[in-house]
Motif scaffolding. Structure first.
Motif, PDB file in Angstrom:
ATOM      1  N   HIS A   1       8.452   4.985   2.763  1.00  0.00           N
ATOM      2  CA  HIS A   1       7.321   4.533   1.959  1.00  0.00           C
ATOM      3  C   HIS A   1       7.762   3.704   0.757  1.00  0.00           C
ATOM      4  CE1 HIS A   1       5.269   8.386   3.573  1.00  0.00           C
ATOM      5  NE2 HIS A   1       5.197   7.405   4.441  1.00  0.00           N
TER       6      HIS A   1
ATOM      7  N   ASN B   1      -1.528   8.219  -2.701  1.00  0.00           N
ATOM      8  CA  ASN B   1      -1.947   9.047  -3.840  1.00  0.00           C
ATOM      9  C   ASN B   1      -3.361   8.697  -4.291  1.00  0.00           C
ATOM     10  OD1 ASN B   1       0.316  10.742  -4.134  1.00  0.00           O
ATOM     11  ND2 ASN B   1       1.442   9.101  -5.129  1.00  0.00           N
TER      12      ASN B   1
ATOM     13  N   LYS C   1       3.135   4.606  -1.588  1.00  0.00           N
ATOM     14  CA  LYS C   1       2.966   5.858  -2.334  1.00  0.00           C
ATOM     15  C   LYS C   1       1.732   5.790  -3.226  1.00  0.00           C
ATOM     16  CE  LYS C   1       7.923   6.659  -2.324  1.00  0.00           C
ATOM     17  NZ  LYS C   1       9.161   6.555  -3.102  1.00  0.00           N
TER      18      LYS C   1
ATOM     19  N   ASP D   1       6.830   1.742  -2.896  1.00  0.00           N
ATOM     20  CA  ASP D   1       6.066   2.182  -4.067  1.00  0.00           C
ATOM     21  C   ASP D   1       4.576   1.933  -3.858  1.00  0.00           C
ATOM     22  OD1 ASP D   1       8.362   3.021  -5.364  1.00  0.00           O
ATOM     23  OD2 ASP D   1       8.577   1.170  -6.523  1.00  0.00           O
TER      24      ASP D   1
ATOM     25  N   TYR E   1       0.432  14.751   2.030  1.00  0.00           N
ATOM     26  CA  TYR E   1       0.815  13.359   1.808  1.00  0.00           C
ATOM     27  C   TYR E   1       1.421  12.767   3.079  1.00  0.00           C
ATOM     28  CZ  TYR E   1       3.407   9.417  -0.151  1.00  0.00           C
ATOM     29  OH  TYR E   1       3.913   8.178  -0.394  1.00  0.00           O
TER      30      TYR E   1
END
Length: 86
Positions: A64, A73, A69, A66, A45
């Motif tokens: 980072h 992802n 992220k 939200d 990541y």
């Protein structure tokens, strides 16, 4: 109210990223290449986030959000899903 504002901020940030990718089609290929290269690394990541920022015009800050992220992802899920096709 604060939750709604936070959700809208996340959506807006996520949409800015997608607009950038649509405006620069080569960006998508480069980001997927980076993710594919690091998907199995320890700390994948973090490595993906750092390389995307350093090697493309898409900048992911060290802290980072939200939306960052979610994007990383999602990128990892796309690469994992892509590898299942082969």
């Amino acid at each position: 109210m604060a939750s709604e504002l936070n959700q809208q901020r996340i959506i807006d940030e996520f949409l800015r990223c997608f607009r950038k990718m649509l405006m620069e089609p080569e960006l998508s290929a480069e980001i997927v290449r980076i993710a594919r290269e690091h998907i199995n690394d320890p700390n994948a990541y973090q490595k993906i986030a750092e390389e995307v920022s350093s090697q493309t015009t898409l900048k992911i800050p060290e802290d980072h959000s939200d939306a960052d992220k979610m994007f990383i992802n999602l990128l990892m899920d796309v690469v994992k899903g892509d590898s299942l096709l082969y």
